[in-house]
Design an enzyme around this catalytic site. Sequence first.
Site, short mmCIF file in Angstrom:
data_model
loop_
_atom_site.label_atom_id
_atom_site.label_comp_id
_atom_site.label_asym_id
_atom_site.label_seq_id
_atom_site.Cartn_x
_atom_site.Cartn_y
_atom_site.Cartn_z
N PRO A 92 -8.91 -76.61 60.95
CG PRO A 92 -8.56 -78.73 60.03
CD PRO A 92 -9.58 -77.65 60.13
NE ARG A 156 -17.89 -68.79 81.11
CZ ARG A 156 -17.17 -68.36 82.13
NH1 ARG A 156 -16.10 -67.63 81.88
NH2 ARG A 156 -17.50 -68.64 83.37
#
Length: 255
Positions: A92, A156
């Site tokens: 984070p 992708r």
Amino acid sequence: MKIEVLTLFPELVEQVARFGMPRVAVERGAMQLSTRQLRDYSGNRWRRVDERTFGGGPGMVIQAEPLTQAIEAARAAINDQQGPAKVVSLSPQGERFDQRWAERLSAEPGLILICGRYEGIDERVAPQIDLELSVGDFVLSGGELPAMLIVDSIARLLPGVLGHEGSAASDSFSNGLLDHPHYSRPEVWRGESVPEVLMSGDHAAIRRWRLKQGLERTLLRRPDLLNELKLDAEQLKLLREIVIEQLHEQDGAHR
């Protein structure tokens, strides 16, 4: 591309390669995905890789030695096959992961993704890490879900994975804008018709409509993205049209 994921939950991460575009990427040989169980490098009979943090406080920290051994093993496996691998820690505290990062990482010959857990990893491992990435300003139990997200977004983009080579280029964020609306058959559904321009066969008009729709969606939903873009003359003209149309709509609503 070869991706190694260092994790305490390899069974979870491996699921990403069983579905959708990551599965296609693996089947077509565009991507290899491997996981390494950090506990295999623990060096103790309890297979522990975590310890209390120095200075006190709650939580545990992933130790430097097992993580370093796992990085070295993953680096050797990738470098022998693909070339130098970039080491990415999912945290984070890292830079926000976005489509631009997906595009950059998809061009790498190999990646090593470190899935943090507990309070994080021993800071002394930092010199071995090339970059830290975060998938958002929220806290998860560990880096496994972010790793899976990154693998999916990269898969992708690899050559030969998508059925149409232009699909990735037209996705949201690829040009800095949100995507335009999409329609499919039937032409009329529950009284709602497909916009006439999409049925016209006029490719120039369709392109302009899609660009304008993408700009309008971005202005309404993610105006922060426009601040990061250098718009060309056509985009600026369309944006002015959109603003004028919205002002007219608001003026009409107040009458």
